[in-house]
Write an enzyme that holds these catalytic residues in place. Structure first.
Site, PDB file in Angstrom:
ATOM      1  CD  GLU A  53    -129.143  29.037 -70.931  1.00  0.00           C
ATOM      2  OE1 GLU A  53    -129.649  28.172 -70.210  1.00  0.00           O
ATOM      3  OE2 GLU A  53    -128.767  28.824 -72.101  1.00  0.00           O
ATOM      4  CG  HIS A  62    -129.504  37.501 -64.909  1.00  0.00           C
ATOM      5  ND1 HIS A  62    -128.790  36.469 -64.354  1.00  0.00           N
ATOM      6  CD2 HIS A  62    -130.462  37.820 -64.013  1.00  0.00           C
ATOM      7  CE1 HIS A  62    -129.290  36.177 -63.151  1.00  0.00           C
ATOM      8  NE2 HIS A  62    -130.307  36.977 -62.931  1.00  0.00           N
TER       9      HIS A  62
END
Length: 223
Positions: A112, A114
Protein backbone atom coordinates in the site's frame (compact mmCIF):
# COMPACT_ATOMS: atom_id res chain seq x y z
CA UNK A 1 7.84 19.24 1.93
CA UNK A 2 5.83 19.57 5.17
CA UNK A 3 6.47 17.69 8.42
CA UNK A 4 3.40 15.49 7.73
CA UNK A 5 4.75 14.59 4.30
CA UNK A 6 8.14 13.76 5.84
CA UNK A 7 6.44 11.51 8.39
CA UNK A 8 4.27 9.71 5.85
CA UNK A 9 7.25 9.14 3.55
CA UNK A 10 9.22 7.69 6.46
CA UNK A 11 6.36 5.36 7.37
CA UNK A 12 5.95 4.21 3.76
CA UNK A 13 9.64 3.72 3.09
CA UNK A 14 10.00 1.69 6.27
CA UNK A 15 6.87 -0.36 5.53
CA UNK A 16 5.12 0.47 8.77
CA UNK A 17 1.42 -0.33 9.08
CA UNK A 18 -0.97 1.76 11.16
CA UNK A 19 -3.44 -0.89 12.37
CA UNK A 20 -4.76 -4.40 11.73
CA UNK A 21 -7.86 -3.11 9.93
CA UNK A 22 -7.66 -2.03 6.31
CA UNK A 23 -8.10 1.78 6.35
CA UNK A 24 -11.33 2.35 4.42
CA UNK A 25 -13.49 5.44 4.14
CA UNK A 26 -17.10 5.15 5.37
CA UNK A 27 -18.36 5.83 1.85
CA UNK A 28 -15.94 3.37 0.21
CA UNK A 29 -18.76 1.49 -1.54
CA UNK A 30 -21.07 4.32 -2.53
CA UNK A 31 -19.81 4.05 -6.12
CA UNK A 32 -20.44 1.00 -8.28
CA UNK A 33 -17.53 -0.93 -9.77
CA UNK A 34 -18.26 0.56 -13.19
CA UNK A 35 -18.25 4.10 -11.79
CA UNK A 36 -14.93 3.45 -10.06
CA UNK A 37 -13.44 2.09 -13.28
CA UNK A 38 -14.43 5.21 -15.23
CA UNK A 39 -12.89 7.53 -12.63
CA UNK A 40 -9.68 5.51 -12.30
CA UNK A 41 -9.40 5.30 -16.09
CA UNK A 42 -9.24 9.12 -16.27
CA UNK A 43 -6.65 9.24 -13.49
CA UNK A 44 -4.44 6.69 -15.26
CA UNK A 45 -4.75 8.67 -18.49
CA UNK A 46 -3.59 11.76 -16.60
CA UNK A 47 -0.62 9.95 -15.04
CA UNK A 48 0.57 8.53 -18.35
CA UNK A 49 0.10 11.83 -20.17
CA UNK A 50 1.92 13.70 -17.41
CA UNK A 51 5.00 11.48 -17.62
CA UNK A 52 5.05 12.03 -21.38
CA UNK A 53 3.41 8.96 -22.91
CA UNK A 54 1.51 9.19 -26.20
CA UNK A 55 -1.87 7.58 -25.58
CA UNK A 56 -2.74 7.62 -29.26
CA UNK A 57 -0.21 4.82 -29.81
CA UNK A 58 -1.88 1.46 -30.46
CA UNK A 59 0.05 -0.15 -27.60
CA UNK A 60 -1.07 2.43 -25.03
CA UNK A 61 -4.57 3.52 -26.03
CA UNK A 62 -6.24 0.71 -24.06
CA UNK A 63 -3.93 0.89 -21.02
CA UNK A 64 -6.02 3.27 -18.84
CA UNK A 65 -9.08 1.06 -19.16
CA UNK A 66 -7.08 -2.13 -18.58
CA UNK A 67 -5.43 -0.72 -15.46
CA UNK A 68 -8.72 0.59 -14.06
CA UNK A 69 -10.46 -2.77 -14.55
CA UNK A 70 -7.47 -4.58 -13.04
CA UNK A 71 -7.55 -2.37 -9.93
CA UNK A 72 -11.26 -2.80 -9.28
CA UNK A 73 -11.94 -6.33 -10.53
CA UNK A 74 -8.66 -8.06 -9.68
CA UNK A 75 -5.86 -6.49 -7.63
CA UNK A 76 -8.10 -4.74 -5.10
CA UNK A 77 -11.26 -6.85 -5.29
CA UNK A 78 -10.63 -8.00 -1.71
CA UNK A 79 -11.74 -4.56 -0.49
CA UNK A 80 -15.31 -5.41 -1.44
CA UNK A 81 -17.08 -7.29 1.40
CA UNK A 82 -19.41 -8.84 -1.18
CA UNK A 83 -16.38 -10.74 -2.55
CA UNK A 84 -15.59 -12.28 0.84
CA UNK A 85 -15.60 -16.08 0.51
CA UNK A 86 -18.30 -17.96 2.38
CA UNK A 87 -16.66 -20.30 4.84
CA UNK A 88 -18.97 -23.16 5.72
CA UNK A 89 -17.77 -25.24 8.63
CA UNK A 90 -18.48 -28.89 9.37
CA UNK A 91 -18.62 -30.96 12.50
CA UNK A 92 -15.34 -32.73 13.16
CA UNK A 93 -17.02 -36.15 13.01
CA UNK A 94 -13.79 -38.06 12.50
CA UNK A 95 -12.43 -36.55 15.74
CA UNK A 96 -9.18 -35.36 14.19
CA UNK A 97 -7.75 -33.34 17.06
CA UNK A 98 -4.23 -32.79 15.78
CA UNK A 99 -2.86 -29.84 13.85
CA UNK A 100 -3.98 -29.28 10.27
CA UNK A 101 -1.54 -27.36 8.09
CA UNK A 102 -2.15 -25.89 4.64
CA UNK A 103 1.24 -24.79 3.39
CA UNK A 104 2.63 -23.00 0.34
CA UNK A 105 -0.55 -21.03 -0.36
CA UNK A 106 0.28 -18.52 -3.08
CA UNK A 107 0.17 -14.88 -1.99
CA UNK A 108 -0.26 -12.13 -4.58
CA UNK A 109 -0.79 -8.79 -2.91
CA UNK A 110 0.06 -5.11 -3.37
CA UNK A 111 2.15 -2.94 -1.06
CA UNK A 112 0.00 0.00 0.00
CA UNK A 113 3.01 2.32 0.24
CA UNK A 114 4.17 2.16 -3.39
CA UNK A 115 1.46 0.04 -5.08
CA UNK A 116 4.01 -2.56 -6.12
CA UNK A 117 3.54 -6.35 -5.89
CA UNK A 118 4.05 -8.54 -2.84
CA UNK A 119 4.59 -12.15 -3.95
CA UNK A 120 5.16 -15.13 -1.71
CA UNK A 121 3.74 -18.06 0.22
CA UNK A 122 1.47 -18.40 3.24
CA UNK A 123 1.44 -21.34 5.64
CA UNK A 124 -1.75 -21.62 7.69
CA UNK A 125 -2.59 -24.03 10.49
CA UNK A 126 -5.33 -24.68 13.03
CA UNK A 127 -6.28 -27.15 15.74
CA UNK A 128 -9.96 -28.03 15.65
CA UNK A 129 -12.26 -27.00 18.47
CA UNK A 130 -15.03 -29.26 17.20
CA UNK A 131 -15.42 -27.84 13.70
CA UNK A 132 -13.39 -27.98 10.49
CA UNK A 133 -13.36 -25.90 7.33
CA UNK A 134 -12.86 -26.99 3.72
CA UNK A 135 -9.22 -26.84 2.65
CA UNK A 136 -9.89 -24.60 -0.34
CA UNK A 137 -11.56 -22.06 1.95
CA UNK A 138 -8.23 -21.47 3.66
CA UNK A 139 -6.70 -20.61 0.29
CA UNK A 140 -9.65 -18.37 -0.55
CA UNK A 141 -9.36 -16.45 2.72
CA UNK A 142 -5.67 -15.82 2.03
CA UNK A 143 -6.50 -14.69 -1.49
CA UNK A 144 -9.35 -12.41 -0.36
CA UNK A 145 -7.28 -10.48 2.17
CA UNK A 146 -4.33 -10.39 -0.22
CA UNK A 147 -6.36 -8.62 -2.91
CA UNK A 148 -6.18 -5.15 -1.39
CA UNK A 149 -3.49 -2.58 -0.69
CA UNK A 150 -1.64 -4.24 2.17
CA UNK A 151 1.23 -4.38 4.58
CA UNK A 152 2.37 -7.93 5.25
CA UNK A 153 1.95 -7.71 9.01
CA UNK A 154 -1.70 -6.70 8.66
CA UNK A 155 -2.35 -9.41 6.07
CA UNK A 156 -0.98 -12.07 8.41
CA UNK A 157 -3.14 -10.88 11.31
CA UNK A 158 -6.28 -10.60 9.16
CA UNK A 159 -5.95 -14.18 7.92
CA UNK A 160 -5.60 -15.49 11.47
CA UNK A 161 -8.49 -13.43 12.84
CA UNK A 162 -10.81 -14.50 10.04
CA UNK A 163 -10.07 -18.19 10.55
CA UNK A 164 -10.43 -17.83 14.32
CA UNK A 165 -13.88 -16.37 13.73
CA UNK A 166 -14.86 -19.02 11.19
CA UNK A 167 -13.61 -21.95 13.27
CA UNK A 168 -14.61 -20.52 16.66
CA UNK A 169 -11.17 -21.19 18.12
CA UNK A 170 -8.08 -19.18 18.98
CA UNK A 171 -5.88 -22.06 17.82
CA UNK A 172 -4.88 -20.62 14.44
CA UNK A 173 -1.47 -19.64 13.07
CA UNK A 174 -0.14 -18.08 9.88
CA UNK A 175 3.35 -17.48 8.53
CA UNK A 176 3.97 -15.53 5.33
CA UNK A 177 7.29 -15.40 3.46
CA UNK A 178 7.15 -12.90 0.62
CA UNK A 179 9.16 -10.64 -1.64
CA UNK A 180 8.25 -6.96 -1.84
CA UNK A 181 9.00 -5.36 -5.19
CA UNK A 182 9.16 -1.98 -3.49
CA UNK A 183 12.33 -3.36 -1.85
CA UNK A 184 13.48 -5.61 -4.69
CA UNK A 185 12.99 -3.22 -7.63
CA UNK A 186 13.36 0.28 -6.14
CA UNK A 187 15.08 1.96 -3.23
CA UNK A 188 17.71 -0.47 -1.93
CA UNK A 189 16.94 -2.82 -4.88
CA UNK A 190 17.84 -5.98 -2.99
CA UNK A 191 16.46 -8.78 -5.17
CA UNK A 192 17.42 -11.57 -2.75
CA UNK A 193 15.69 -10.46 0.46
CA UNK A 194 12.25 -11.58 1.55
CA UNK A 195 10.05 -10.69 4.50
CA UNK A 196 8.71 -13.22 7.00
CA UNK A 197 5.78 -12.43 9.30
CA UNK A 198 3.94 -14.66 11.76
CA UNK A 199 0.83 -14.55 13.90
CA UNK A 200 0.20 -17.26 16.51
CA UNK A 201 -3.06 -17.69 18.40
CA UNK A 202 -4.16 -19.96 21.25
CA UNK A 203 -2.09 -23.14 21.57
CA UNK A 204 0.31 -21.90 18.89
CA UNK A 205 1.71 -19.45 21.43
CA UNK A 206 3.10 -22.49 23.26
CA UNK A 207 6.64 -23.32 22.17
CA UNK A 208 6.05 -27.04 21.57
CA UNK A 209 3.01 -26.42 19.30
CA UNK A 210 4.72 -23.61 17.47
CA UNK A 211 7.78 -25.77 16.87
CA UNK A 212 5.59 -28.60 15.51
CA UNK A 213 4.01 -26.14 13.04
CA UNK A 214 7.44 -24.97 11.89
CA UNK A 215 8.58 -28.57 11.38
CA UNK A 216 5.53 -29.32 9.21
CA UNK A 217 6.38 -26.33 7.01
CA UNK A 218 9.87 -27.74 6.41
CA UNK A 219 8.52 -31.06 5.08
CA UNK A 220 9.18 -31.51 1.39
CA UNK A 221 6.05 -32.27 -0.60
CA UNK A 222 6.62 -35.08 -3.12
CA UNK A 223 4.31 -36.52 -5.76
Amino acid sequence: MTHNEDSSDEIGNNHIGSCDQTPLRKNAFDLSDDEKIELIKKDVENILTTIGMDLTDDSLKGTPNRVAKMFVKELFSGLNPNKKPSSSTFENKYKYNEMLVEKNITVYSTCEHHLLPIVGRAHVAYISNGTVVGLSKMNRIVDYYSKRPQVQERLTIQIVKELQKVLNTDNVACIIDAKHLCVNSRGIRDIESSTVTAEFGGKFKEEITRREFLEYIKLETKF
